[in-house]
Design a protein around this motif. Structure first.
Motif, short mmCIF file in Angstrom:
data_model
loop_
_atom_site.label_atom_id
_atom_site.label_comp_id
_atom_site.label_asym_id
_atom_site.label_seq_id
_atom_site.Cartn_x
_atom_site.Cartn_y
_atom_site.Cartn_z
N MET A 229 43.97 109.69 82.30
CA MET A 229 45.05 110.05 81.38
C MET A 229 45.50 108.84 80.54
N GLN A 230 45.48 107.66 81.11
CA GLN A 230 45.88 106.47 80.37
C GLN A 230 44.95 106.24 79.19
N ARG B 143 43.08 108.58 77.72
CA ARG B 143 43.30 109.68 76.78
C ARG B 143 44.52 109.38 75.91
N ASP B 144 45.60 108.93 76.55
CA ASP B 144 46.84 108.62 75.82
C ASP B 144 46.65 107.47 74.83
N ILE C 236 45.07 108.99 71.81
CA ILE C 236 46.01 109.82 71.07
C ILE C 236 47.00 108.94 70.29
N LYS C 237 47.37 107.81 70.88
CA LYS C 237 48.31 106.89 70.24
C LYS C 237 47.85 106.42 68.87
N GLY D 132 41.68 112.23 71.52
CA GLY D 132 41.71 111.77 72.90
C GLY D 132 40.54 110.89 73.26
#
Length: 194
Positions: free
Chosen positions: A116-117, A119-120, A123-124, A129
């Motif tokens: 998830m880190q 992916r985030d 996205i940032k 992703g």
């Protein structure tokens, strides 16, 4: 990892460390590239590329001539010390977005938890992703629990063969609606791991 410090005062940079890394990567094959062409390939404006080139020139990482920009031995050495290697791996349905870019990040597998880190981090920067691949207990995994060896043995074989991934490494695949956003997503996520 940080390549360049963002100024506390004055105008903000309109580029990222990922853009600087990508510019050096594009120059690493020894070709001369003009500033305009390099700015297009990196996906930043010409003003941002001018700042990137000026910084790299001050660090003695590039040589700027009328015929184009080339990387120096110091630039090659700097690039080679960053534990990231650009690889070409397509994960098919495991990624979302029209374009993708993969990087192998060496020695960071123990810092990947559930993906998830990463992916985030993608996205940032405006991407759709990032997908992360690691080896856990000998199995090629997309964290937290998607076993590529079991679900798609052909893809697992291809990933291992084409990237040389080891137990200590992670592959990050940035996905986006443009190639440059996919590149920036993958490199940004990699920089957050190292």
């Amino acid at each position: 990892m940080k390549i360049i410090e963002v100024p506390q005062f004055g105008p903000m940079f309109r580029f990222s460390d990922a853009n600087i890394y990508w510019a050096l990567h594009l120059l690493s094959d020894g070709r001369r590239i003009g500033r305009k062409k390099l700015s297009e390939m990196v996906g930043v404006g010409e003003g941002s590329m001018r700042k990137i080139i000026d910084t790299l020139k001050n660090w003695n990482y590039v040589i700027v001539r009328q015929t184009g920009i080339t990387i120096t031995k110091s630039g090659q050495a700097f690039l080679s010390q960053i534990p990231i290697r650009v690889v070409d791996v397509e994960l098919g349905d495991s990624t979302v977005g029209s374009f993708s870019q993969s990087v192998l990040v060496m020695g960071v597998a123990d810092r990947v938890y559930n993906g998830m880190q990463q992916r985030d981090a993608g996205i940032k920067v405006g991407a759709t992703g990032c997908t992360t691949v690691v080896i856990r207990d000998g199995a090629l995994m997309i964290p937290p629990d998607w076993n590529v060896d079991e679900r798609n043995p052909e893809l697992a074989y291809k990933i291992r063969k084409e990237t040389g991934i080891t137990q200590n490494d992670a592959i990050i695949v940035g996905s986006a609606d443009t190639k440059m956003l996919a590149v920036e997503a993958a490199i940004n996520a990699a920089f957050e791991l190292i």
